[in-house]
Design a protein around this motif. Structure first.
Motif, PDB file in Angstrom:
ATOM      1  N   ILE A   1       0.754  -1.162   0.017  1.00 30.83           N
ATOM      2  CA  ILE A   1      -0.258   0.041  -0.046  1.00 30.83           C
ATOM      3  C   ILE A   1       0.838   1.265  -0.005  1.00 30.83           C
ATOM      4  O   ILE A   1       0.555   2.287  -0.474  1.00 30.83           O
ATOM      5  CB  ILE A   1      -0.945  -0.020   1.396  1.00 30.83           C
ATOM      6  CG1 ILE A   1      -1.818  -1.118   1.217  1.00 30.83           C
ATOM      7  CG2 ILE A   1      -1.724   1.240   1.299  1.00 30.83           C
ATOM      8  CD1 ILE A   1      -2.669  -1.343  -0.070  1.00 30.83           C
ATOM      9  N   SER A   2       1.961   1.229   0.608  1.00 28.76           N
ATOM     10  CA  SER A   2       2.924   2.356   0.642  1.00 28.76           C
ATOM     11  C   SER A   2       3.791   2.441  -0.692  1.00 28.76           C
ATOM     12  O   SER A   2       4.832   2.313  -0.732  1.00 28.76           O
ATOM     13  CB  SER A   2       3.848   2.284   1.972  1.00 28.76           C
ATOM     14  OG  SER A   2       3.145   1.869   3.194  1.00 28.76           O
ATOM     15  N   ASN A   3       3.015   2.979  -1.807  1.00 29.01           N
ATOM     16  CA  ASN A   3       3.485   3.330  -2.852  1.00 29.01           C
ATOM     17  C   ASN A   3       3.594   4.411  -3.419  1.00 29.01           C
ATOM     18  O   ASN A   3       4.038   4.899  -4.477  1.00 29.01           O
ATOM     19  CB  ASN A   3       3.033   2.231  -4.014  1.00 29.01           C
ATOM     20  CG  ASN A   3       1.311   2.443  -3.933  1.00 29.01           C
ATOM     21  OD1 ASN A   3       0.697   3.578  -3.903  1.00 29.01           O
ATOM     22  ND2 ASN A   3       0.705   1.258  -3.721  1.00 29.01           N
ATOM     23  N   GLY A   4       3.199   5.387  -2.634  1.00 32.21           N
ATOM     24  CA  GLY A   4       3.211   6.908  -3.061  1.00 32.21           C
ATOM     25  C   GLY A   4       4.212   7.640  -3.409  1.00 32.21           C
ATOM     26  O   GLY A   4       4.389   8.528  -4.171  1.00 32.21           O
ATOM     27  N   GLY A   5       5.309   7.007  -2.796  1.00 32.39           N
ATOM     28  CA  GLY A   5       6.817   7.718  -3.453  1.00 32.39           C
ATOM     29  C   GLY A   5       7.075   7.537  -4.793  1.00 32.39           C
ATOM     30  O   GLY A   5       7.863   8.209  -5.138  1.00 32.39           O
ATOM     31  N   ILE A   6       6.563   6.425  -5.178  1.00 32.82           N
ATOM     32  CA  ILE A   6       6.901   6.065  -6.968  1.00 32.82           C
ATOM     33  C   ILE A   6       6.222   7.364  -7.695  1.00 32.82           C
ATOM     34  O   ILE A   6       7.067   7.943  -8.382  1.00 32.82           O
ATOM     35  CB  ILE A   6       6.316   4.706  -7.114  1.00 32.82           C
ATOM     36  CG1 ILE A   6       7.138   3.670  -6.279  1.00 32.82           C
ATOM     37  CG2 ILE A   6       6.609   4.673  -8.576  1.00 32.82           C
ATOM     38  CD1 ILE A   6       6.554   2.301  -6.550  1.00 32.82           C
ATOM     39  N   PRO A   7       5.252   7.631  -7.658  1.00 28.24           N
ATOM     40  CA  PRO A   7       4.810   8.763  -8.742  1.00 28.24           C
ATOM     41  C   PRO A   7       5.084   9.863  -8.180  1.00 28.24           C
ATOM     42  O   PRO A   7       5.453  10.941  -9.002  1.00 28.24           O
ATOM     43  CB  PRO A   7       3.275   8.534  -8.769  1.00 28.24           C
ATOM     44  CG  PRO A   7       2.552   7.666  -7.444  1.00 28.24           C
ATOM     45  CD  PRO A   7       3.963   6.795  -6.945  1.00 28.24           C
ATOM     46  N   LEU A   8       5.317  10.247  -6.701  1.00 29.26           N
ATOM     47  CA  LEU A   8       5.678  11.392  -6.506  1.00 29.26           C
ATOM     48  C   LEU A   8       7.182  11.713  -6.602  1.00 29.26           C
ATOM     49  O   LEU A   8       7.424  12.905  -7.255  1.00 29.26           O
ATOM     50  CB  LEU A   8       5.461  11.544  -4.842  1.00 29.26           C
ATOM     51  CG  LEU A   8       5.931  12.909  -4.206  1.00 29.26           C
ATOM     52  CD1 LEU A   8       5.008  13.967  -4.665  1.00 29.26           C
ATOM     53  CD2 LEU A   8       5.924  12.846  -2.705  1.00 29.26           C
ATOM     54  N   ALA A   9       7.984  10.867  -6.692  1.00 24.98           N
ATOM     55  CA  ALA A   9       9.446  11.007  -7.149  1.00 24.98           C
ATOM     56  C   ALA A   9       9.635  11.080  -8.619  1.00 24.98           C
ATOM     57  O   ALA A   9      10.356  11.933  -9.079  1.00 24.98           O
ATOM     58  CB  ALA A   9      10.106   9.795  -6.587  1.00 24.98           C
ATOM     59  N   LEU A  10       8.820  10.579  -9.460  1.00 23.35           N
ATOM     60  CA  LEU A  10       8.799  10.772 -10.988  1.00 23.35           C
ATOM     61  C   LEU A  10       8.351  12.186 -11.059  1.00 23.35           C
ATOM     62  O   LEU A  10       8.765  12.591 -12.168  1.00 23.35           O
ATOM     63  CB  LEU A  10       7.993   9.582 -11.613  1.00 23.35           C
ATOM     64  CG  LEU A  10       8.486   8.090 -11.299  1.00 23.35           C
ATOM     65  CD1 LEU A  10       7.411   7.234 -12.078  1.00 23.35           C
ATOM     66  CD2 LEU A  10       9.749   7.793 -12.099  1.00 23.35           C
ATOM     67  N   ALA A  11       7.314  12.748 -10.377  1.00 24.64           N
ATOM     68  CA  ALA A  11       6.755  13.937 -10.749  1.00 24.64           C
ATOM     69  C   ALA A  11       7.829  14.958 -10.507  1.00 24.64           C
ATOM     70  O   ALA A  11       8.194  15.999 -11.030  1.00 24.64           O
ATOM     71  CB  ALA A  11       5.453  14.096  -9.686  1.00 24.64           C
ATOM     72  N   MET A  12       8.489  14.688  -9.200  1.00 24.72           N
ATOM     73  CA  MET A  12       9.624  15.862  -8.941  1.00 24.72           C
ATOM     74  C   MET A  12      10.809  15.617  -9.956  1.00 24.72           C
ATOM     75  O   MET A  12      11.226  16.657 -10.144  1.00 24.72           O
ATOM     76  CB  MET A  12      10.072  15.409  -7.637  1.00 24.72           C
ATOM     77  CG  MET A  12       9.240  15.639  -6.340  1.00 24.72           C
ATOM     78  SD  MET A  12       9.802  15.249  -4.507  1.00 24.72           S
ATOM     79  CE  MET A  12       8.379  16.092  -3.665  1.00 24.72           C
ATOM     80  N   LEU A  13      11.118  14.510 -10.326  1.00 29.26           N
ATOM     81  CA  LEU A  13      12.401  14.192 -11.127  1.00 29.26           C
ATOM     82  C   LEU A  13      11.937  15.090 -12.756  1.00 29.26           C
ATOM     83  O   LEU A  13      12.749  15.776 -13.343  1.00 29.26           O
ATOM     84  CB  LEU A  13      12.728  12.903 -11.326  1.00 29.26           C
ATOM     85  CG  LEU A  13      13.258  12.348 -10.272  1.00 29.26           C
ATOM     86  CD1 LEU A  13      13.418  10.621 -10.470  1.00 29.26           C
ATOM     87  CD2 LEU A  13      14.645  12.710  -9.976  1.00 29.26           C
TER      88      LEU A  13
END
Length: 733
Positions: free
Chosen positions: A323-335
Motif C-alpha cells: 500500500i505504501s507506494n505513493g513515493g513512486i509517482p511523487l518521485a517521478l513527478a519531482m524528477l
C-alpha cells in the motif's frame, strides 16, 4: 507629453513585464489573449482556443512558472535579470521625480507672468509675492507644490506591515493548489479506508497477522534507533538467528514514526495512521505526476484516485509495504519537474530546477527503504531511464550540447549516488540472509503457484463493496485469490480505452502508455503468459534480487499507474471540450449538467474503490509479556500465531524464538519440532543449549495444535519451575 503619458511615466514601480502565473505544476503556457479560467467542477472558463487550450490547467498548470520565466532552471540568469529590472525601475522613478519638479516650476512661472500683465489686484498680489519672497502655491510650511498630474495616476499601493504580510502569505498558502490537493487527499483517505480510524488502537485492517508483523517492524526500528542503532538488523525475534530484521520487507522508512510511543496499543495506532497516510500519499503522488505531465485538475484527480483506490489493492490491505507506494509517482513527478520535462509539452530547458530533481531522488530513496517488494522494480525503472537518457543525449549531443545546467547536473549526480547508496546498503542484509538461509530464495515452482491467469485481471477481491459478491464465482476458480484478483477498475479500463482515441497526449505517447500497460500486465501474469519464457522468467534468472519476489501479480501496480495516466489524458480532453461549450453560452458559464459531467469520471473511479474490508480486534497482550525476561519461547508457535506475539513484545523487546516472515528459518523449525514433547528431558535440554530461559504457554490457544496436552505433563526431576501468571503458564528453565 499628454497627461496619460505623464501619469504612466511618473507611476512608481511600473513594470512592463507580464505578471507571473504563479502556478505550482509544470503544464500549459496560456497564449496571449487566451482565457485561463476553469470549468471543472463548475468553474467558469471562457477560452475558445481549441485543441491548444487546456481545459482546466491553463491558469495554473506550471509549478513556479513565474520563477522559471525569470531565468532557466538553474537560477543563474534569473538573478541578473531581477537586478537589471530593479535598476530600470529605479531609473524610471528618478526620471518621474525630475519631471514632477520641472512641471511644478514651469507652472509657477506661468502663473506669475499672467498675474503681472493682468489687473491691478493681480499686480498687487504678484508684487506682494515678490516682496515676501514666498510662493503661495507652495504653502506656508515650505512643502513641495502638489502635482496636478497625480490625479491621472493609480493610487499608491499600501505599505503592509510584517503581520499583514504574514497573514497574506498564510492565506495564499492555504488556498494554493497543492495545499488543497494534500488536504483533499487526507480527507479522501480517511473516508475511503473507513472504519480504520474508528477504533485505531484496537483493530487492524483485513486481519491481525501480517499487520501485526508490520506494526512490530515500525516499533522495532524506532526502538533500536533510539537505543542501539548498531543492532538494527539483529532483532529480538527469531532467536538465536542474526539478521532477522531482513527476513521480510522492513518498512524502515517509517522508523521516525516508530520513535513515538511504546507498547502494542501504540504500535497498532501507529500502523493504522500510517495505513491511512499511505493511501493519501498514493493519491497525492499520482495526482502530482499527472499534473506535471500536463493533465488538468480533474484528470489528475482521476489518476490519483485510480492509483490509490484500485479494487485489486483492497486484497493487499494487510500488506502495508504494498500500500505504501505513493513515493513512486511523487518521485517521478519531482524528477520530471526538475528536468523541465512534460509528456504534453516535451523538454523545456527554462523550466529546469535542480532543487526539484534532488528532492525527487531523495523521495525515491525513501520509497526504496520501505521495501524491495515494489522498490526493486522501481529501482530498475530509474536505472533504465538514466541509461536511455544518457544514450539519447549521446545521439543528439550536437543539437543539445548542454541539456543540463551545472546545478542540475550536480543535483542528479548527488541524488543518484544517494539513491544507489541507500539501495546498496539496504541490500547487504538481504544478500546475507540469502547466503545463510538458502531456503529463503524463491523458486519458479513458487512463482507458478502465485501467477494469476488472464481472468484475474478482470476479477475483484472479496473486499470490494461493488464487485465483491458479484465476482465470487470467478474468485473460486483462482488457485490463490488474495494475490490473483487484479482488477484495477472497469471505469479505469473504460477511461483509459477512451484515452487511446480522445486525449491531450500525442498519439505516440498514447501508444507508449498502452505498450507499458500491456508489458506490465504480462509481467503480472508471471509464468501464465507464454510460460514466462520471454517476460518474467528472464528477469527472475538474470536480474539481481528479482528471485526474491514471490508474487508477480504486484506488478499490476505499474499497469494501474499507466492506465491512470491514459485516463487523465482523456478526462482532460473532455474538460477542454466542456470549456469550449461553456464559452459559447451567454453568459459564458457552465450549466449544472456540464459541471456534473466533468466530475462523473472521478465519481465512477472512486465508487469502485469502496471497501468492505474487515477490521478484527487485535488479540490482547498477555500480562506476563510485560514482565517476563528473555530469551523466551511462546507456545504454541506457528507462522500466524507468532505474528501477534511479535506485537506483544513491543513493551520490552525481549529476545524470543517466535517470529513470522516470508520464510521459516531452519533453526526455528527445529525448535518447534523439538518442543512438541515439552516438558521432557530432551526438549528442556535442547532449549537450554540454544539459550532459552523461559517458556510461556497460552492455554486458550493450545487446542488443535501439537502442544495440546503439554499442561498435563509433570516437571519433577527436570530442574524446571512452573507457575501460573494472569492466565498464562510460565516455565523457568
Amino acid at each position: 507629453m499628454t497627461p496619460e503619458q505623464s501619469g504612466a511615466a511618473g507611476r512608481p514601480g511600473a513594470d512592463p513585464r507580464p505578471a507571473p502565473e504563479g502556478s505550482p505544476a509544470d503544464g500549459a503556457d496560456p497564449a496571449p489573449g487566451r482565457a485561463t479560467g476553469e470549468v471543472e467542477g463548475g468553474t467558469n472558463a471562457a477560452g475558445t482556443s481549441g485543441s491548444r487550450a487546456d481545459s482546466d490547467e491553463s491558469a495554473d498548470a506550471a509549478d513556479g512558472d513565474d520563477k522559471d520565466r525569470a531565468g532557466d532552471g538553474d537560477g543563474d540568469g534569473g538573478k541578473s535579470r531581477r537586478r537589471s529590472g530593479r535598476s530600470r525601475r529605479d531609473g524610471r522613478r528618478k526620471t518621474a521625480d525630475a519631471g514632477k519638479s520641472g512641471r511644478g516650476a514651469t507652472g509657477t512661472n506661468k502663473t506669475t507672468d499672467t498675474d503681472q500683465t493682468g489687473s491691478a489686484d493681480t499686480d498687487q498680489t504678484a508684487d506682494t509675492n515678490k516682496t515676501t519672497g514666498t510662493d503661495q502655491t507652495a504653502g506656508t510650511d515650505g512643502e513641495k507644490p502638489a502635482d496636478p498630474w497625480t490625479a491621472f495616476g493609480p493610487a499608491p499601493e499600501p505599505v503592509l506591515g510584517r503581520v499583514r504580510r504574514a497573514v497574506r502569505a498564510v492565506g495564499r498558502f492555504l488556498v494554493h493548489e497543492w495545499t488543497l490537493a494534500a488536504v483533499a487527499a487526507l480527507a479522501l483517505a480517511a473516508a475511503m479506508t473507513w472504519p480504520t480510524l474508528r477504533y485505531p488502537r484496537y483493530t487492524l485492517p483485513q486481519d491481525y497477522w501480517d499487520p501485526s508483523l508490520q506494526a512490530w517492524q515500525m516499533a522495532w526500528s524506532g526502538h533500536i534507533l533510539r537505543t542501539d542503532p548498531a543492532m538494527l538488523w539483529h532483532s529480538n525475534t527469531f532467536f538465536p538467528e542474526n539478521w532477522s530484521f531482513a527476513f521480510s520487507d522492513t518498512l524502515l522508512g517509517y522508523a521516525p514514526a516508530g520513535l513515538i510511543g511504546v507498547g502494542p496499543e501504540h504500535a497498532v495506532l501507529r500502523y493504522n495512521i500510517m495505513f491511512v497516510l499511505a493511501h493519501a500519499l498514493a493519491a497525492f503522488g499520482a495526482y502530482a505526476l499527472a499534473r506535471q505531465l500536463g493533465a488538468g485538475r480533474i484528470g489528475g484527480a482521476v489518476a490519483g484516485a485510480g492509483f490509490a483506490y484500485a479494487p485489486w489493492l483492497l486484497a493487499q490491505a494487510g500488506h502495508l509495504h504494498i500500500i505504501s507506494n505513493g513515493g513512486i509517482p511523487l518521485a517521478l513527478a519531482m524528477l520530471a519537474r526538475g528536468h523541465g520535462w512534460s509528456l504534453r509539452y516535451g523538454y523545456r530547458p527554462r523550466r529546469r530546477h535542480a532543487g526539484w530533481a534532488l528532492a525527487g531522488w531523495l523521495v525515491a530513496a525513501w520509497q526504496l527503504s520501505l521495501g524491495f517488494g515494489i522498490g526493486l522494480p522501481f529501482a530498475y525503472l530509474l536505472a533504465g531511464v538514466v541509461l536511455v537518457s544518457a544514450v539519447l543525449w549521446f545521439v543528439r549531443r550536437r543539437r543539445v550540447r548542454r541539456p543540463f545546467g551545472r546545478r542540475l547536473f550536480l543535483a542528479d549526480l548527488f541524488g543518484g549516488l544517494i539513491f544507489a547508496a541507500v539501495g546498496g546498503l539496504l541490500a547487504i542484509p538481504f544478500f546475507k540472509v540469502a547466503e545463510l538461509h538458502p531456503n529463503a530464495a524463491r523458486t519458479l515452482a513458487e512463482i507458478q503457484l502465485y501467477s494469476p491467469p488472464a481472468s484475474g485481471l478482470f476479477t475483484a477481491p472479496g473486499e470490494s463493496r461493488v464487485w465483491g459478491e458479484l465476482h465470487e464465482g470467478a474468485r473460486a476458480a483462482l488457485p490463490w485469490p488474495p494475490e490473483m484478483t487484479l482488477l484495477p477498475g472497469f471505469a479505469l479500463y473504460a477511461l483509459a480505452a477512451g484515452g487511446l482515441f480522445f486525449s491531450v497526449w500525442r498519439v505516440r505517447h498514447r501508444l507508449f502508455l498502452l505498450a507499458g500497460v500491456l508489458v506490465t500486465m504480462a509481467l503480472a501474469m508471471g509464468t501464465r503468459f507464454l510460460d514466462g519464457r520471454f517476460t518474467y522468467v528472464p528477469l527472475f534468472d538474470y536480474l539481481p534480487g528479482w528471485n526474491g519476489l514471490r508474487t508477480p501479480g504486484r506488478m499490476m501496480l505499474w499497469a494501474t499507474l499507466l492506465l491512470g495516466l491514459l485516463a487523465a489524458g482523456a478526462v482532460t480532453a473532455f474538460c477542454m471540450r466542456v470549456r469550449e461549450l461553456a464559452a459559447e453560452r451567454v453568459p459564458p458559464w457552465p450549466g449544472p449538467w456540464l459541471r456534473l459531467a466533468t466530475l462523473l469520471p472521478l465519481v465512477l473511479v472512486l465508487a469502485e474503490g469502496l471497501n468492505v474490508t474487515p477490521h478484527p480486534v487485535v488479540p490482547q497482550q498477555p500480562a506476563v509479556m510485560r514482565t517476563v525476561d528473555g530469551p523466551l519461547l511462546v507456545l504454541p508457535s506457528s507462522q500466524n500465531l507468532d505474528q501477534p506475539v511479535m506485537l506483544w513484545s513491543t513493551d520490552r523487546f525481549q529476545p524470543m524464538v517466535n517470529g513470522g516472515s516470508g520464510f521459516t528459518p531452519g533453526s526455528q523449525a527445529q525448535t518447534r519440532e523439538a518442543t512438541v514433547s515439552f516438558p521432557d528431558y530432551a526438549s528442556v535440554d535442547y532449549l537450554r543449549r540454544i539459550g532459552v530461559k523461559t517458556v510461556v504457554v497460552l492455554p486458550e490457544q493450545l487446542g488443535g495444535t501439537p502442544w495440546e496436552g503439554m499442561l498435563d505433563r509433570p516437571v519433577e526431576g527436570l530442574g524446571v519451575t512452573r507457575e501460573q501468571v494472569a492466565g498464562s503458564v510460565v516455565y523457568r528453565l
